[in-house]
Motif scaffolding. Structure first.
Motif, PDB file in Angstrom:
ATOM      1  N   LEU A 164       0.830  -1.211   0.000  1.00 50.43           N
ATOM      2  CA  LEU A 164       0.000   0.000   0.000  1.00 50.43           C
ATOM      3  C   LEU A 164       0.860   1.255   0.000  1.00 50.43           C
ATOM      4  O   LEU A 164       0.561   2.230  -0.692  1.00 50.43           O
ATOM      5  CB  LEU A 164      -0.938   0.003   1.209  1.00 50.43           C
ATOM      6  N   LEU A 165       1.944   1.224   0.763  1.00 50.83           N
ATOM      7  CA  LEU A 165       2.834   2.382   0.846  1.00 50.83           C
ATOM      8  C   LEU A 165       3.525   2.660  -0.479  1.00 50.83           C
ATOM      9  O   LEU A 165       3.544   3.801  -0.941  1.00 50.83           O
ATOM     10  CB  LEU A 165       3.881   2.176   1.940  1.00 50.83           C
ATOM     11  N   ILE A 166       4.070   1.619  -1.111  1.00 44.04           N
ATOM     12  CA  ILE A 166       4.814   1.871  -2.347  1.00 44.04           C
ATOM     13  C   ILE A 166       3.886   2.264  -3.490  1.00 44.04           C
ATOM     14  O   ILE A 166       4.333   2.858  -4.463  1.00 44.04           O
ATOM     15  CB  ILE A 166       5.741   0.701  -2.752  1.00 44.04           C
ATOM     16  N   CYS A 167       2.598   1.974  -3.345  1.00 45.78           N
ATOM     17  CA  CYS A 167       1.617   2.377  -4.364  1.00 45.78           C
ATOM     18  C   CYS A 167       0.999   3.748  -4.064  1.00 45.78           C
ATOM     19  O   CYS A 167       0.367   4.349  -4.933  1.00 45.78           O
ATOM     20  CB  CYS A 167       0.493   1.355  -4.455  1.00 45.78           C
ATOM     21  N   ALA A 168       1.179   4.253  -2.841  1.00 50.02           N
ATOM     22  CA  ALA A 168       0.485   5.468  -2.385  1.00 50.02           C
ATOM     23  C   ALA A 168       0.761   6.676  -3.268  1.00 50.02           C
ATOM     24  O   ALA A 168      -0.157   7.447  -3.568  1.00 50.02           O
ATOM     25  CB  ALA A 168       0.840   5.773  -0.935  1.00 50.02           C
ATOM     26  N   ASP A 169       2.018   6.888  -3.661  1.00 47.71           N
ATOM     27  CA  ASP A 169       2.352   8.079  -4.435  1.00 47.71           C
ATOM     28  C   ASP A 169       2.382   7.814  -5.939  1.00 47.71           C
ATOM     29  O   ASP A 169       2.687   8.703  -6.724  1.00 47.71           O
ATOM     30  CB  ASP A 169       3.678   8.687  -3.965  1.00 47.71           C
ATOM     31  N   GLY A 170       2.086   6.586  -6.321  1.00 49.34           N
ATOM     32  CA  GLY A 170       2.054   6.254  -7.740  1.00 49.34           C
ATOM     33  C   GLY A 170       3.421   6.030  -8.353  1.00 49.34           C
ATOM     34  O   GLY A 170       3.539   5.791  -9.553  1.00 49.34           O
ATOM     35  N   LYS A 171       4.488   6.108  -7.538  1.00 46.98           N
ATOM     36  CA  LYS A 171       5.848   5.926  -8.047  1.00 46.98           C
ATOM     37  C   LYS A 171       6.602   4.963  -7.136  1.00 46.98           C
ATOM     38  O   LYS A 171       6.849   5.289  -5.975  1.00 46.98           O
ATOM     39  CB  LYS A 171       6.605   7.259  -8.080  1.00 46.98           C
ATOM     40  N   VAL A 172       6.945   3.828  -7.658  1.00 46.96           N
ATOM     41  CA  VAL A 172       7.755   2.880  -6.903  1.00 46.96           C
ATOM     42  C   VAL A 172       9.204   3.127  -7.297  1.00 46.96           C
ATOM     43  O   VAL A 172       9.546   3.079  -8.468  1.00 46.96           O
ATOM     44  CB  VAL A 172       7.367   1.420  -7.232  1.00 46.96           C
TER      45      VAL A 172
END
Length: 139
Positions: free
Chosen positions: A13-21
């Motif tokens: 969820l965190l790595i997807c939160a900002d839309g940039k991994v």
């Protein structure tokens, strides 16, 4: 969800939160798994499974898992999110919104406890103890 599955879902969820991994998030995810004694194959398989899930459903499942954990494990899981979110020096605003919503609104955890644990985790993965909650806001 057990602790491992809950932590992995939080990470996703965190790595997807900002839309940039980014590579630092991926690298620290592996260090987190290693520090927690998780198998990399299991971690990768869970991440792949989460890709097929709706993020809102995953969030709700994750909260159910978190609420089953003891407070110390909840704090550690949130502290891991802070470590990973700060992997590039600053926490993205969307990452902070996710973390704040979970620790403050949903779990009602003390920030001081999270910060203390974050320092301990930074010592493990970076070899030095520090804490950071700097949030980067796009102009």
């Amino acid at each position: 969800m057990d602790y491992k599955a809950t932590l992995t879902s939080l990470y996703y969820l965190l790595i997807c939160a900002d839309g940039k991994v980014n590579e630092r998030e991926l690298s620290l995810g592996r260090k987190m798994m290693e520090a927690e004694g998780f198998g990399v194959d299991t971690f990768d398989a869970q991440l792949d499974a989460f890709k097929a899930k709706n993020l809102a459903t995953l969030y709700n499942d994750c909260l159910i898992g978190l609420k089953k954990l003891d407070t110390k494990s909840q704090i550690k899981a949130i502290a891991w999110l802070c470590v990973i979110a700060n992997s590039d020096g600053f926490m993205d605003k969307e990452e902070w919104i996710l973390i704040y919503k979970i620790y403050h609104t949903e779990l009602k955890l003390a920030l001081d406890d999270i910060m203390k644990t974050q320092k301990e985790l930074n010592q493990i993965v970076h070899g030095k103890s520090f804490q950071s909650l700097g949030v980067r806001v796009a102009k």
